[in-house]
Design a protein around this motif. Structure first.
Motif, short mmCIF file in Angstrom:
data_model
loop_
_atom_site.label_atom_id
_atom_site.label_comp_id
_atom_site.label_asym_id
_atom_site.label_seq_id
_atom_site.Cartn_x
_atom_site.Cartn_y
_atom_site.Cartn_z
N ALA A 24 -9.63 1.77 69.99
CA ALA A 24 -9.18 0.63 69.16
C ALA A 24 -9.25 -0.66 69.96
O ALA A 24 -8.80 -0.74 71.09
N TRP A 25 -9.86 -1.69 69.33
CA TRP A 25 -9.93 -3.01 69.94
C TRP A 25 -9.92 -4.08 68.87
O TRP A 25 -10.22 -3.81 67.71
N VAL A 26 -9.54 -5.27 69.29
CA VAL A 26 -9.50 -6.43 68.41
C VAL A 26 -10.32 -7.53 69.06
O VAL A 26 -10.29 -7.68 70.29
N ARG A 27 -11.04 -8.29 68.24
CA ARG A 27 -11.83 -9.40 68.78
C ARG A 27 -10.89 -10.54 69.15
O ARG A 27 -10.10 -11.01 68.31
N ALA A 28 -10.95 -10.99 70.40
CA ALA A 28 -10.15 -12.13 70.85
C ALA A 28 -10.59 -13.38 70.08
O ALA A 28 -11.71 -13.46 69.58
N THR A 29 -9.69 -14.35 70.00
CA THR A 29 -9.98 -15.57 69.22
C THR A 29 -9.85 -16.80 70.12
O THR A 29 -9.33 -16.74 71.22
N MET B 36 -12.21 0.52 65.49
CA MET B 36 -11.72 1.77 66.05
C MET B 36 -12.50 2.93 65.47
O MET B 36 -13.32 2.74 64.56
N THR B 37 -12.23 4.12 65.95
CA THR B 37 -12.75 5.34 65.34
C THR B 37 -11.55 6.17 64.90
O THR B 37 -10.63 6.39 65.69
N VAL B 38 -11.56 6.60 63.64
CA VAL B 38 -10.44 7.36 63.07
C VAL B 38 -10.94 8.74 62.67
O VAL B 38 -11.94 8.87 61.96
N THR B 39 -10.22 9.78 63.12
CA THR B 39 -10.57 11.15 62.79
C THR B 39 -9.33 11.84 62.22
O THR B 39 -8.30 11.93 62.90
N ALA B 40 -9.43 12.31 60.98
CA ALA B 40 -8.32 13.02 60.33
C ALA B 40 -8.59 14.52 60.40
O ALA B 40 -9.73 14.96 60.30
N SER B 41 -7.52 15.31 60.54
CA SER B 41 -7.68 16.76 60.62
C SER B 41 -7.90 17.40 59.24
O SER B 41 -8.41 18.50 59.15
N SER B 42 -7.53 16.67 58.19
CA SER B 42 -7.78 17.16 56.82
C SER B 42 -8.31 15.99 56.00
O SER B 42 -8.17 14.83 56.40
N ASP B 43 -8.92 16.29 54.86
CA ASP B 43 -9.44 15.22 54.01
C ASP B 43 -8.31 14.23 53.72
O ASP B 43 -7.26 14.60 53.21
N SER B 44 -8.55 12.99 54.06
CA SER B 44 -7.53 11.94 53.93
C SER B 44 -8.21 10.62 53.60
O SER B 44 -9.43 10.57 53.44
N LYS B 45 -7.40 9.57 53.52
CA LYS B 45 -7.96 8.23 53.36
C LYS B 45 -7.05 7.22 54.04
O LYS B 45 -5.83 7.38 54.06
N LEU B 46 -7.67 6.20 54.61
CA LEU B 46 -6.93 5.09 55.19
C LEU B 46 -6.57 4.15 54.06
O LEU B 46 -7.45 3.64 53.36
N LEU B 47 -5.27 3.95 53.86
CA LEU B 47 -4.80 3.11 52.75
C LEU B 47 -4.58 1.66 53.17
O LEU B 47 -4.88 0.74 52.41
N SER B 48 -4.01 1.46 54.35
CA SER B 48 -3.68 0.10 54.77
C SER B 48 -3.46 0.03 56.27
O SER B 48 -3.30 1.05 56.93
N VAL B 49 -3.44 -1.21 56.75
CA VAL B 49 -3.13 -1.49 58.15
C VAL B 49 -2.20 -2.70 58.16
O VAL B 49 -2.37 -3.63 57.35
N GLN B 50 -1.23 -2.69 59.05
CA GLN B 50 -0.31 -3.82 59.20
C GLN B 50 -0.24 -4.21 60.66
O GLN B 50 -0.42 -3.37 61.55
N THR B 51 0.04 -5.49 60.90
CA THR B 51 0.24 -5.99 62.26
C THR B 51 1.09 -7.25 62.19
O THR B 51 0.97 -8.03 61.24
N PRO B 52 1.93 -7.47 63.20
CA PRO B 52 2.72 -8.70 63.21
C PRO B 52 1.91 -9.93 63.60
O PRO B 52 2.41 -11.05 63.45
#
Length: 169
Positions: free
Chosen positions: A39-44, A55-71
């Motif tokens: 996981a990385w973020v582009r500096a500004t 990033m690279t995301v690997t789920a152990s079962s069929d899933s879906k990424l619904l959302s991401v939050q950050t402060p």
């Protein structure tokens, strides 16, 4: 309290402890269903209103990424980059399928996370907290907290891309 009563209480206490520990183990397994790597973020630069998280995301079962939050951003969306009529387009998507056991790459040229209306500059080396919400095929949600390192990489400037949010309606 006599010796048999004390022994019975001790045995009951051990059973409760064993049950509690097994539930803790179960909770750990549930939260470990999805793995996030690289996981990385582009500096500004100062005043830049948006950035991307990858990033690279690997789920152990069929899933879906619904959302991401950050402060660090007031608005966070999942986007997909695509080519249409020789024009690179970026558009918001409601979720991203995570097939069981198959790594899904979030990178500058495909799916990625847009961090918009940044609360401040993201400097190279900063650790940006991200919380991913993933839902499996049974409808169970898991929350994954990670830290993405900010990198100063000359990737495309997403703030100048064409955005098509019409597919979200």
């Amino acid at each position: 309290m006599n010796a048999p009563q004390a022994k019975n209480r001790f045995v009951q206490g051990c059973k409760q402890l064993a049950l509690g520990l097994s539930l803790v183990g179960l909770a750990f397994q549930v939260s470990a269903q999805t793995r996030v790597d690289d996981a990385w973020v582009r500096a500004t630069v100062a005043g830049q209103p948006s950035s991307g998280a990858f990033m690279t995301v690997t789920a152990s079962s069929d899933s879906k990424l619904l959302s991401v939050q950050t402060p660090v951003a007031k608005l966070v969306q999942i986007h997909e980059m695509s080519m249409k009529d020789d024009v690179m387009k970026m558009q918001q998507v409601p979720s991203v399928a995570l097939p069981a056991g198959k790594p899904v790459s979030f990178n500058p040229n495909g799916y990625h996370i847009m961090l918009m209306n940044l609360t401040g500059q993201i400097k190279e080396g900063d650790k940006v907290p991200l919380t991913l919400t993933v839902e499996d095929a049974k409808g169970e949600k898991e929350s994954i907290q990670i830290e993405a390192v900010a990198k100063a990489i000359n990737t495309m400037d997403h703030s100048k891309m064409m955005h098509d949010h019409s597919k979200m309606n």
